[in-house]
Design a protein around this motif. Structure first.
Motif, PDB file in Angstrom:
ATOM      1  N   GLU A  96       6.588 -29.859 -15.559  1.00 57.28           N
ATOM      2  CA  GLU A  96       7.964 -30.204 -15.179  1.00 57.28           C
ATOM      3  C   GLU A  96       8.650 -29.105 -14.368  1.00 57.28           C
ATOM      4  OE1 GLU A  96       9.313 -33.018 -18.907  1.00 57.28           O
ATOM      5  OE2 GLU A  96       9.339 -30.854 -19.220  1.00 57.28           O
ATOM      6  N   LEU A  97       7.972 -27.998 -14.138  1.00 54.71           N
ATOM      7  CA  LEU A  97       8.575 -26.890 -13.402  1.00 54.71           C
ATOM      8  C   LEU A  97       7.693 -26.507 -12.218  1.00 54.71           C
ATOM      9  CD1 LEU A  97      10.717 -24.635 -13.108  1.00 54.71           C
ATOM     10  CD2 LEU A  97       9.341 -23.247 -14.660  1.00 54.71           C
ATOM     11  N   SER A 152      12.766 -28.457 -11.021  1.00 52.63           N
ATOM     12  CA  SER A 152      12.343 -28.966 -12.332  1.00 52.63           C
ATOM     13  C   SER A 152      12.753 -30.427 -12.423  1.00 52.63           C
ATOM     14  CB  SER A 152      12.958 -28.139 -13.464  1.00 52.63           C
ATOM     15  OG  SER A 152      14.366 -28.044 -13.342  1.00 52.63           O
ATOM     16  N   GLY A 253      15.560 -21.034 -15.699  1.00 49.81           N
ATOM     17  CA  GLY A 253      14.756 -21.222 -16.886  1.00 49.81           C
ATOM     18  C   GLY A 253      15.139 -20.164 -17.912  1.00 49.81           C
ATOM     19  N   TYR A 266      14.843 -25.412 -19.921  1.00 48.73           N
ATOM     20  CA  TYR A 266      15.028 -25.546 -18.476  1.00 48.73           C
ATOM     21  C   TYR A 266      15.518 -26.969 -18.188  1.00 48.73           C
ATOM     22  CZ  TYR A 266      10.268 -27.388 -19.086  1.00 48.73           C
ATOM     23  OH  TYR A 266       9.170 -28.076 -19.529  1.00 48.73           O
ATOM     24  N   ILE A 268      15.758 -30.656 -16.634  1.00 49.32           N
ATOM     25  CA  ILE A 268      14.858 -31.626 -16.003  1.00 49.32           C
ATOM     26  C   ILE A 268      15.642 -32.806 -15.427  1.00 49.32           C
ATOM     27  CG2 ILE A 268      12.825 -31.014 -17.358  1.00 49.32           C
ATOM     28  CD1 ILE A 268      13.395 -33.448 -19.146  1.00 49.32           C
ATOM     29  N   GLY A 354       4.965 -21.974 -16.537  1.00 48.67           N
ATOM     30  CA  GLY A 354       5.138 -23.184 -15.738  1.00 48.67           C
ATOM     31  C   GLY A 354       4.546 -23.094 -14.349  1.00 48.67           C
TER      32      GLY A 354
END
Length: 521
Positions: A96-97, A152, A253, A266, A268, A354
């Motif tokens: 996701e990052l 993200s 983050g 973080y 999303i 990430g």
């Protein structure tokens, strides 16, 4: 004050020696460009069963790596057949990052619009929290365009956007099916056997192509025939989504140095924040019987910044707590004619930083550049020999990111050991020096460093000098010298096994070429 001056003088001196060494080395060696592979037969592989007419390349898997690779190769004029186990939108708590270097690779591949219209959030750096103190570490983005930053997002939305891009190209076929076996003939991979459904009926099909690229992810069932997987699972992530939560540092983050391990936050989405709790070991408290809820409330929640405590408790009570094993695996591939590994099927690092998607996209750019001049891929042995340079070219970025991710998890996973505590204090103290001392490590972690091997050596050396002054100044004592020796020894125990695992396949000549930039990175 004098100590700080002396420390600065030593670091500057080392940098000067490093630059001098590189300039001398460049004069001593001659350019050794990677030779192009010879071109053999021009006959196309005959289509059999599921193989589209004239497929040049089969891509197994349409996750981040597979989709990006398929689009890139098809855009370059290759006929690409992509086989993905499940084409529904994935629902994952990892991937996701994307670091700024990964975004730059998206731009280079023409895929930057895949982070648009999915509520992706800009990420500008990290914030570290320890013992009530916060350290903000921004990405060094001053030299880049205003749109360059991390991103993200929901992993599934990002992947679906890339799959749409693949499907938009007429020479790319995206098919749902499960690849069971590689088709081999005299040690050369000729294609795949896969299971698919037609009109509700399961069928076994064969697909042929001169080159098959395996991108079937961290749970790959095909990698064993193409590499020697040594998978380590040091911990598991327990993930939740916090709704309507304001982070202390927007667009950053957040890393909480807690006991027994780290906690990540973080964004999303515009109203959603992902929380990841690192739980050491492979056995975690049960979600079903309420053990995990109790663990999160009694062990984890009390260590969070006040701004995050309330949303964290509400997320626990809402449920939907999920887990994911954190896997790491060095890249140790077998050169196999007709086949290549890519993405998590080839190489994994602890997802703490990430950086998995960033490494994969960097790899795709390297592979695209290697394949671009080749008109014919049918001479499998020559192509295999030629593509061995891929593993050398990917090493600088992949190795430094892998090492930082692994070392960071080992060091900052909570441990009552006095030596490990001192090591944490030294590292955070080094980052708090700011300037090049924080920008350099963050640049390495995010893949932005233009010369990662040189930079990682510089910062390891400078960090060692800082440790010496931090642990024994102003007056050395036997106890302080002993702690310093233990810290350095412990650091070596962490770093050297990772260096051996990632780099043992490279010769001294290849190392020298990489460090002196004879091989372009």
């Amino acid at each position: 004050m004098e100590i700080h001056y002396l420390f600065g003088v030593l670091v500057v001196s080392f940098l000067a020696v490093t630059i001098l060494f590189r300039s001398k080395a460049k004069k001593m060696i001659t350019d050794n460009k990677v030779a192009s592979a010879p071109v053999a037969s021009t006959a196309l592989a005959a289509p059999v069963d599921g193989s589209p007419e004239g497929a040049d390349i089969i891509v197994v898997g349409a996750g981040v790596a597979g989709s990006a690779l398929a689009y890139t190769l098809a855009k370059d004029g290759r006929n690409v057949h992509v086989i993905e186990r499940d084409l529904k939108e994935p629902d994952r708590i990892v991937g996701e990052l994307l670091h700024p270097a990964g975004y730059l690779k998206l731009v280079e591949l023409g895929l930057q619009d895949c982070v648009e219209d999915i509520d992706a959030q800009r990420v500008l750096g990290y914030a570290f929290f320890r013992d009530g103190n916060a350290t903000k570490l921004p990405y060094p983005l001053q030299k880049f365009a205003s749109d360059v930053a991390g991103r993200s997002f929901h992993n599934g939305r990002f992947i679906q956007r890339m799959r749409e891009k693949v499907s938009s190209l007429p020479n790319a076929q995206l098919e749902q099916g499960t690849v069971n076996t590689l088709l081999e003939e005299n040690g050369t991979v000729k294609g795949v056997i896969y299971k698919t459904k037609t009109n509700g009926q399961e069928l076994m099909k064969k697909a042929y192509a001169p080159l098959t690229i395996i991108c079937d992810g961290c749970f790959s069932n095909l990698r064993r025939t193409l590499c020697s997987p040594k998978i380590d699972v040091p911990s598991c992530f327990v993930g939740m989504v916090l709704e309507n939560c304001k982070l202390p540092f927007p667009n950053h983050g957040h890393v909480i140095f807690a006991d027994p391990s780290l906690i990540l936050f973080y964004p999303i989405g515009s109203t959603e924040v992902r929380c990841m709790v690192d739980v050491p070991g492979q056995k975690i408290p049960s979600v079903v019987n309420g053990e995990m809820t109790n663990y999160l409330k009694t062990v984890v929640a009390s260590q969070l910044p006040p701004e995050l405590y309330g949303p964290f408790i509400r997320a626990i009570e809402k449920g939907n707590i999920r887990s994911h094993p954190n896997r790491s695996m060095p890249a140790v591939p077998y050169p196999t004619p007709g086949a290549l590994l890519l993405g998590d099927a080839l190489n994994m690092r602890h997802p703490l930083t990430g950086a998995g998607m960033t490494v994969a996209l960097c790899d795709i750019v390297i592979l695209r550049n290697l394949l671009k001049p080749l008109q014919d891929l049918h001479d499998a042995s020559s192509i295999c020999k030629y593509l061995e340079s891929f593993y050398t070219l990917r090493m600088p970025v992949a190795f430094t990111i892998n090492m930082i991710a692994g070392a960071m998890h080992k060091v900052f996973s909570g441990s009552p050991d006095k030596v490990r505590n001192e090591m944490r204090r030294v590292i955070l103290g080094y980052l708090n020096l700011a300037g090049v001392f924080s920008a350099g490590p963050i640049s390495l972690l995010s893949g932005l460093s233009p010369q990662p091997l040189i930079d990682v050596v510089v910062h390891l050396f400078a960090g060692t000098i800082y440790a010496v002054f931090s642990l024994i100044a102003p007056f050395p004592s036997p106890n302080r010298i002993w702690i310093l020796a233990c810290v350095i020894f412990d650091a070596c125990r962490i770093i050297f096994p990772m260096v051996k695992a990632e780099c043992c396949k490279f010769s001294l000549q290849q190392w020298f070429q990489l460090i002196t930039r004879q091989i372009p990175i």
